[in-house]
Design an enzyme around this catalytic site. Structure first.
Site, PDB file in Angstrom:
ATOM      1  CB  CYS A 129      35.609-122.512 -15.217  1.00  0.00           C
ATOM      2  SG  CYS A 129      34.236-123.183 -16.148  1.00  0.00           S
ATOM      3  CG  HIS A 154      24.087-126.340  -2.925  1.00  0.00           C
ATOM      4  ND1 HIS A 154      24.845-125.296  -2.443  1.00  0.00           N
ATOM      5  CD2 HIS A 154      23.511-125.868  -4.055  1.00  0.00           C
ATOM      6  CE1 HIS A 154      24.726-124.243  -3.237  1.00  0.00           C
ATOM      7  NE2 HIS A 154      23.917-124.569  -4.235  1.00  0.00           N
ATOM      8  CB  THR A 156      24.395-116.987  -6.815  1.00  0.00           C
ATOM      9  OG1 THR A 156      25.035-118.076  -6.145  1.00  0.00           O
ATOM     10  CG2 THR A 156      23.145-116.584  -6.056  1.00  0.00           C
ATOM     11  N   GLY A 170      17.104-119.136  -8.093  1.00  0.00           N
ATOM     12  CA  GLY A 170      18.072-118.544  -7.165  1.00  0.00           C
ATOM     13  C   GLY A 170      19.507-118.955  -7.427  1.00  0.00           C
ATOM     14  CG  HIS A 206      30.320-124.505 -13.531  1.00  0.00           C
ATOM     15  ND1 HIS A 206      31.589-124.407 -14.082  1.00  0.00           N
ATOM     16  CD2 HIS A 206      30.091-125.830 -13.345  1.00  0.00           C
ATOM     17  CE1 HIS A 206      32.101-125.625 -14.235  1.00  0.00           C
ATOM     18  NE2 HIS A 206      31.215-126.502 -13.787  1.00  0.00           N
ATOM     19  CG  HIS A 214      26.283-125.367  -8.296  1.00  0.00           C
ATOM     20  ND1 HIS A 214      26.123-124.318  -9.178  1.00  0.00           N
ATOM     21  CD2 HIS A 214      25.684-124.976  -7.144  1.00  0.00           C
ATOM     22  CE1 HIS A 214      25.475-123.338  -8.588  1.00  0.00           C
ATOM     23  NE2 HIS A 214      25.188-123.710  -7.355  1.00  0.00           N
ATOM     24  CG  ASP A 231      28.873-123.083  -0.331  1.00  0.00           C
ATOM     25  OD1 ASP A 231      28.096-123.307  -1.281  1.00  0.00           O
ATOM     26  OD2 ASP A 231      29.137-121.924   0.077  1.00  0.00           O
TER      27      ASP A 231
HETATM   28  P1  AMP Z   1      23.851-121.241  -5.956  1.00  0.00           P
HETATM   29  O1  AMP Z   1      23.264-120.105  -5.171  1.00  0.00           O
HETATM   30  O2  AMP Z   1      23.018-122.482  -5.932  1.00  0.00           O
HETATM   31  O3  AMP Z   1      24.267-120.810  -7.333  1.00  0.00           O
HETATM   32  O4  AMP Z   1      25.145-121.657  -5.142  1.00  0.00           O
HETATM   33  C1  AMP Z   1      26.405-121.126  -5.347  1.00  0.00           C
HETATM   34  C2  AMP Z   1      27.206-121.513  -4.139  1.00  0.00           C
HETATM   35  O5  AMP Z   1      28.567-121.401  -4.456  1.00  0.00           O
HETATM   36  C3  AMP Z   1      26.957-120.641  -2.917  1.00  0.00           C
HETATM   37  O6  AMP Z   1      26.507-121.467  -1.838  1.00  0.00           O
HETATM   38  C4  AMP Z   1      28.320-120.012  -2.640  1.00  0.00           C
HETATM   39  O7  AMP Z   1      28.576-119.853  -1.260  1.00  0.00           O
HETATM   40  C5  AMP Z   1      29.247-120.995  -3.302  1.00  0.00           C
HETATM   41  N1  AMP Z   1      30.517-120.441  -3.739  1.00  0.00           N
HETATM   42  C6  AMP Z   1      30.716-119.330  -4.479  1.00  0.00           C
HETATM   43  N2  AMP Z   1      32.029-119.133  -4.707  1.00  0.00           N
HETATM   44  C7  AMP Z   1      32.677-120.163  -4.099  1.00  0.00           C
HETATM   45  C8  AMP Z   1      34.041-120.538  -3.982  1.00  0.00           C
HETATM   46  N3  AMP Z   1      35.020-119.801  -4.517  1.00  0.00           N
HETATM   47  N4  AMP Z   1      34.337-121.659  -3.271  1.00  0.00           N
HETATM   48  C9  AMP Z   1      33.357-122.398  -2.711  1.00  0.00           C
HETATM   49  N5  AMP Z   1      32.043-122.115  -2.816  1.00  0.00           N
HETATM   50  C10 AMP Z   1      31.703-121.004  -3.483  1.00  0.00           C
END
Ligand code: AMP
Length: 112
Positions: free
Chosen positions: A6, A98, A91, A89, A94, A96, A29
């Protein structure tokens, strides 16, 4: 409290943006697992995939297609990943997707 994605939508923290429309934002990422690693999010915060509104989901998948085309990934291939909840998994809470691409990826879908 606002989540980190956000904060990116609200331009409170920087991101390397690659696509934006009314409903969707995509950015590189920060911790890439391959040469191309792009995160695609709905601008409106929603924690899980199963709660994303159908209309927004259509916009997300449309954006994913556009990003694939813009990066010329049609021939080489790519992987679309969506991690959900604790077992999935996730993290960042929000929802999303990939897009992971740009090199030969492994076959380990289970991830453990
Ligand atoms: P997930 O583990 O599927 O929740 O993926 C979260 C992803 O967000 C991870 O691959 C992180 O490297 C990425 N991430 C976290 N913070 C940021 C950020 N500020 N800018 C870009 N990617 C981010």
């Amino acid at each position: 409290m606002s989540c980190i994605f956000c904060s990116i939508v609200e331009n409170q923290i920087p991101a390397d943006k690659v696509y934006e429309d009314e409903y969707v934002l995509a950015f590189k990422d920060v911790n890439p697992v391959a040469l191309i690693h792009i995160v695609i999010i709905p601008k409106q915060c929603c924690q899980h995939f199963h709660n994303i509104e159908d209309n927004t989901l259509a916009h997300l998948f449309r954006a994913i297609k556009i990003i694939i085309q813009e990066n010329n990934l049609e021939d080489r291939g790519y992987r679309i990943v969506n991690n959900n909840g604790q077992d999935g998994g996730q993290t960042v809470n929000h929802a999303h997707f990939h897009i992971i691409a740009g090199e030969q990826l492994g076959h380990n879908l289970a991830g453990h």
